[in-house]
Design an enzyme around this catalytic site. Structure first.
Site, short mmCIF file in Angstrom:
data_model
loop_
_atom_site.label_atom_id
_atom_site.label_comp_id
_atom_site.label_asym_id
_atom_site.label_seq_id
_atom_site.Cartn_x
_atom_site.Cartn_y
_atom_site.Cartn_z
N LYS A 25 -35.83 77.25 -19.14
CA LYS A 25 -36.63 77.47 -17.93
C LYS A 25 -36.61 78.95 -17.57
O LYS A 25 -35.70 79.69 -17.98
CB LYS A 25 -36.07 76.65 -16.74
CG LYS A 25 -34.62 76.98 -16.32
CD LYS A 25 -34.44 78.15 -15.36
CE LYS A 25 -32.96 78.44 -15.10
NZ LYS A 25 -32.65 79.69 -14.49
N ASP A 48 -28.54 72.99 -12.26
CA ASP A 48 -29.85 73.09 -12.92
C ASP A 48 -30.19 71.87 -13.78
O ASP A 48 -31.30 71.80 -14.32
CB ASP A 48 -29.86 74.32 -13.85
CG ASP A 48 -30.34 75.58 -13.12
OD1 ASP A 48 -30.82 75.48 -11.99
OD2 ASP A 48 -30.22 76.67 -13.73
C1 LIG Z 1 -28.75 80.86 -11.09
C2 LIG Z 1 -29.39 79.61 -11.61
C3 LIG Z 1 -30.87 79.62 -11.19
O1 LIG Z 1 -31.61 78.64 -11.85
O2 LIG Z 1 -29.42 79.45 -13.01
P1 LIG Z 1 -28.81 80.26 -14.27
O3 LIG Z 1 -28.94 81.70 -14.08
O4 LIG Z 1 -27.36 79.84 -14.38
O5 LIG Z 1 -29.61 79.78 -15.45
C4 LIG Z 1 -28.73 78.35 -10.99
O6 LIG Z 1 -28.73 78.43 -9.58
C5 LIG Z 1 -27.33 78.10 -11.49
O7 LIG Z 1 -27.25 76.80 -11.92
P2 LIG Z 1 -26.04 76.28 -12.90
O8 LIG Z 1 -25.85 77.25 -13.99
O9 LIG Z 1 -26.36 74.87 -13.24
O10 LIG Z 1 -24.84 76.40 -11.92
P3 LIG Z 1 -23.54 75.48 -11.73
O11 LIG Z 1 -22.95 75.23 -13.08
O12 LIG Z 1 -23.85 74.33 -10.86
O13 LIG Z 1 -22.61 76.49 -10.92
C6 LIG Z 1 -21.98 77.60 -11.49
C7 LIG Z 1 -21.43 78.43 -10.36
O14 LIG Z 1 -22.50 79.14 -9.72
C8 LIG Z 1 -22.33 79.17 -8.32
N1 LIG Z 1 -23.50 78.50 -7.67
C9 LIG Z 1 -24.35 77.75 -8.41
C10 LIG Z 1 -25.45 77.17 -7.80
C11 LIG Z 1 -25.65 77.37 -6.43
N2 LIG Z 1 -26.70 76.83 -5.79
N3 LIG Z 1 -24.78 78.12 -5.71
C12 LIG Z 1 -23.71 78.71 -6.33
O15 LIG Z 1 -22.94 79.41 -5.67
C13 LIG Z 1 -21.03 78.46 -8.03
O16 LIG Z 1 -20.04 79.46 -7.96
C14 LIG Z 1 -20.80 77.61 -9.26
O17 LIG Z 1 -19.44 77.40 -9.50
#
Ligand SMILES: C[C@@](CO)(OP(=O)(O)O)[C@H](O)COP(=O)(O)OP(=O)(O)OC[C@H]1O[C@@H](n2ccc(N)nc2=O)[C@H](O)[C@@H]1O
Ligand SMILES: Nc1ncnc2c1ncn2[C@@H]1O[C@H](COP(=O)(O)OP(=O)(O)O)[C@@H](O)[C@H]1O
EC number: 2.7.1.148
Length: 284
Positions: free
Chosen positions: A10, A136
């Site tokens: 994504k 996600d």
């Molecule tokens: C930033 C985003 C944007 O799409 O994606 P990526 O960059 O990882 O792909 C997401 O919010 C990431 O989602 P995901 O990678 O599934 O996160 P998770 O495993 O649930 O969380 C990892 C860590 O990120 C932080 N976290 C995550 C999601 C959220 N809404 N708030 C947070 O503060 C928390 O510290 C958590 O421990």
């Protein structure tokens, strides 16, 4: 029996953070869309009650830390399934890149095992289970284009963006999502206009989508890794219509409407960056 499933990446067209919650997660408003860059997952039934992960990528864990492993384990625990599976991951999506590769592998494993083991779970049920693995994963279960709220697990479907090319460039660093959220100053955020992006998607307006790309995590990652800013600059200079970092980064993407310009940008970036991809939006 064996089954092949695709796990697409994504990108975030917009990513806003509203506040930090008492549970430590951040309340978000994100618009995400799937792109035609996918891992391929092969699921094979095993005669004994184990989960095996096979991946030839040294950055992908082959044990209980793997999100696809966690997806299989969750289904086994919740539905009391005494079956085993070998999960082979052909990793195409860059790792720790802001493209949800691990989350998409988990979502594809949930959907694939639902078929392989004939579990009869609905997409909504799979998405709800997936949210226990990561924020996600719910979005990745549905795919397409959606507004994600809560910590990312509440999904409202949106129309696909109009057809265009997406050029992705990932510098050779991996970024920890937790670190980026930790370094975000929630009292000083320039919020993107999520409503304007929804309206642009509803009107299928490519120019308004380009005008409203925004990600509040971008400046945090740019401060941590200046090379991401350089790639952004280069992508803009080579002529992308609009440029943004996806998720917590470090992957930068550019939107391009015309194929003629695509090659110039792609070739230009290849000089600076090992991992460059030119793909289509999937979006539906
Ligand atoms: C930033 C985003 C944007 O799409 O994606 P990526 O960059 O990882 O792909 C997401 O919010 C990431 O989602 P995901 O990678 O599934 O996160 P998770 O495993 O649930 O969380 C990892 C860590 O990120 C932080 N976290 C995550 C999601 C959220 N809404 N708030 C947070 O503060 C928390 O510290 C958590 O421990
Ligand atoms: N199937 C998987 N594919 C990739 N990374 C995984 C997987 N399972 C667990 N991980 C771990 O999750 C971390 C985040 O990976 P990934 O999902 O690719 O990044 P992002 O959350 O930035 O989109 C990696 O550092 C890796 O250790």
């Amino acid at each position: 029996m064996r089954l092949l499933v695709k796990a697409p990446a994504k990108i975030n067209l917009s990513l806003d953070v509203l506040h930090k919650r008492p549970d430590g997660f951040h309340e978000v408003e994100m618009i995400m869309t799937t792109i035609d860059l996918a891992d391929r997952i092969e699921l094979t039934n095993l005669s004994d009650d184990t989960i095996n992960i096979l991946s030839h990528n040294r950055f992908v864990p082959d044990d209980g830390r793997n999100l696809a492993y966690q997806a299989a384990q969750l289904l086994k625990d919740r539905l009391d399934i005494k079956k085993g599976v070998a999960i082979s991951i052909d990793k195409v999506i860059p790792v720790a890149a802001g493209l949800a590769g691990g989350s998409s592998d988990a979502a594809a494993t949930l959907k694939g095992l639902n078929r392989l083991w004939d579990l009869g779970l609905s997409l909504d049920e799979l998405a709800e289970l997936g949210s226990e693995i990561g924020s996600d994963v719910s979005f990745c279960v549905y795919g397409g284009t959606a507004l994600a709220t809560g910590r990312g697990e509440k999904i409202e479907h949106l129309p696909a963006p109009p057809n265009c090319w997406v050029i992705l460039a990932k510098p050779t660093i991996g970024v920890s999502t937790a670190d980026v959220y930790r370094n975000l100053d929630v009292s000083n955020i320039q919020h993107p206009n999520t409503e304007a992006m929804i309206s642009a998607l509803n009107r299928s307006s490519y120019s308004d989508i380009c005008a409203n790309l925004g990600n509040v995590l971008e400046s945090v990652t740019l401060d941590m890794y200046p090379e991401v800013a350089q790639i952004k600059d280069q992508m803009e200079r080579f002529g992308a219509d609009a440029v943004l970092m996806s998720g917590s980064g470090p992957t930068v993407y550019g939107l391009v409407q015309y194929e003629s310009r695509l090659h110039r940008i792609y070739n230009g970036l290849r000089g600076f960056c090992d991992q460059v991809f030119a793909v289509r939006m999937l979006g539906e």
